[in-house]
Design a protein around this motif. Structure first.
Motif, PDB file in Angstrom:
ATOM      1  N   TRP A   1       0.841  -1.207   0.000  1.00  0.00           N
ATOM      2  CA  TRP A   1       0.000   0.000   0.000  1.00  0.00           C
ATOM      3  C   TRP A   1       0.874   1.253   0.000  1.00  0.00           C
TER       4      TRP A   1
ATOM      5  N   ALA B   1       0.036  -2.516  -7.290  1.00  0.00           N
ATOM      6  CA  ALA B   1      -1.347  -2.933  -7.512  1.00  0.00           C
ATOM      7  C   ALA B   1      -1.415  -4.406  -7.906  1.00  0.00           C
ATOM      8  N   ILE B   2      -0.482  -4.860  -8.730  1.00  0.00           N
ATOM      9  CA  ILE B   2      -0.436  -6.271  -9.125  1.00  0.00           C
ATOM     10  C   ILE B   2      -0.194  -7.152  -7.901  1.00  0.00           C
ATOM     11  N   GLU B   3       0.747  -6.749  -7.045  1.00  0.00           N
ATOM     12  CA  GLU B   3       1.013  -7.535  -5.836  1.00  0.00           C
ATOM     13  C   GLU B   3      -0.198  -7.566  -4.922  1.00  0.00           C
ATOM     14  N   LEU B   4      -0.854  -6.430  -4.749  1.00  0.00           N
ATOM     15  CA  LEU B   4      -2.062  -6.405  -3.921  1.00  0.00           C
ATOM     16  C   LEU B   4      -3.146  -7.298  -4.510  1.00  0.00           C
ATOM     17  N   TRP B   5      -3.288  -7.266  -5.822  1.00  0.00           N
ATOM     18  CA  TRP B   5      -4.275  -8.123  -6.480  1.00  0.00           C
ATOM     19  C   TRP B   5      -3.911  -9.596  -6.298  1.00  0.00           C
ATOM     20  N   MET B   6      -2.627  -9.933  -6.470  1.00  0.00           N
ATOM     21  CA  MET B   6      -2.199 -11.323  -6.286  1.00  0.00           C
ATOM     22  C   MET B   6      -2.479 -11.794  -4.863  1.00  0.00           C
TER      23      MET B   6
ATOM     24  N   SER C   1      -4.828 -10.707  -2.888  1.00  0.00           N
ATOM     25  CA  SER C   1      -6.268 -10.865  -2.676  1.00  0.00           C
ATOM     26  C   SER C   1      -6.781 -12.144  -3.330  1.00  0.00           C
ATOM     27  N   GLN C   2      -6.129 -12.581  -4.396  1.00  0.00           N
ATOM     28  CA  GLN C   2      -6.517 -13.816  -5.082  1.00  0.00           C
ATOM     29  C   GLN C   2      -6.021 -15.062  -4.368  1.00  0.00           C
TER      30      GLN C   2
END
Length: 120
Positions: A63, A103-108, A110-111
């Motif tokens: 973040w 953002a990609i790391e945060l998305w990963m 969350s998945q």
């Protein structure tokens, strides 16, 4: 290197981007004004966050990297150095890249959230 995940590769990329941003005033001859100061501060912040994430991943680091990346992206307009095309281009490109990687790391995450293990 068997435990290297995609998230760690993103952190390595952020480390390289932070080092590049920090060195860019010398590499491209920015003046000693706001562009240089911002490159030094944001570059160090990005690199430190990347090192911290490589040492022990925490969501808050991503973040903060997202925030620093977005700041780096908008800094030329906020700090008024958009007339320096080289400094502006470097800040915008690095800012987009850092924010996108965060953002990609945060998305990963969350998945596929990290598993909590009980110690003992």
């Amino acid at each position: 290197m068997e435990n290297w995940t995609n998230a760690k590769w993103c952190d390595v990329a952020n480390l390289v981007l932070g080092a590049f941003l920090f060195a860019s005033p010398w590499m491209f001859g920015f003046d000693a004004g706001a562009a240089s100061r911002n490159a030094y501060v944001a570059g160090i912040a990005i690199a430190i966050l990347a090192i911290a994430a490589l040492a022990a991943f925490a969501v808050w680091e991503e973040w903060l990297n997202l925030i620093v990346g977005l700041w780096t992206l908008i800094a030329p307009w906020v700090l008024g150095f958009q007339g320096n095309r080289t400094a502006m281009t470097i800040h915008v490109v690095v800012g987009i890249a850092v924010a996108a990687l965060a953002a990609i790391e945060l998305w990963m995450m969350s998945q596929n959230p990290p598993r909590l293990t009980a110690s003992g």
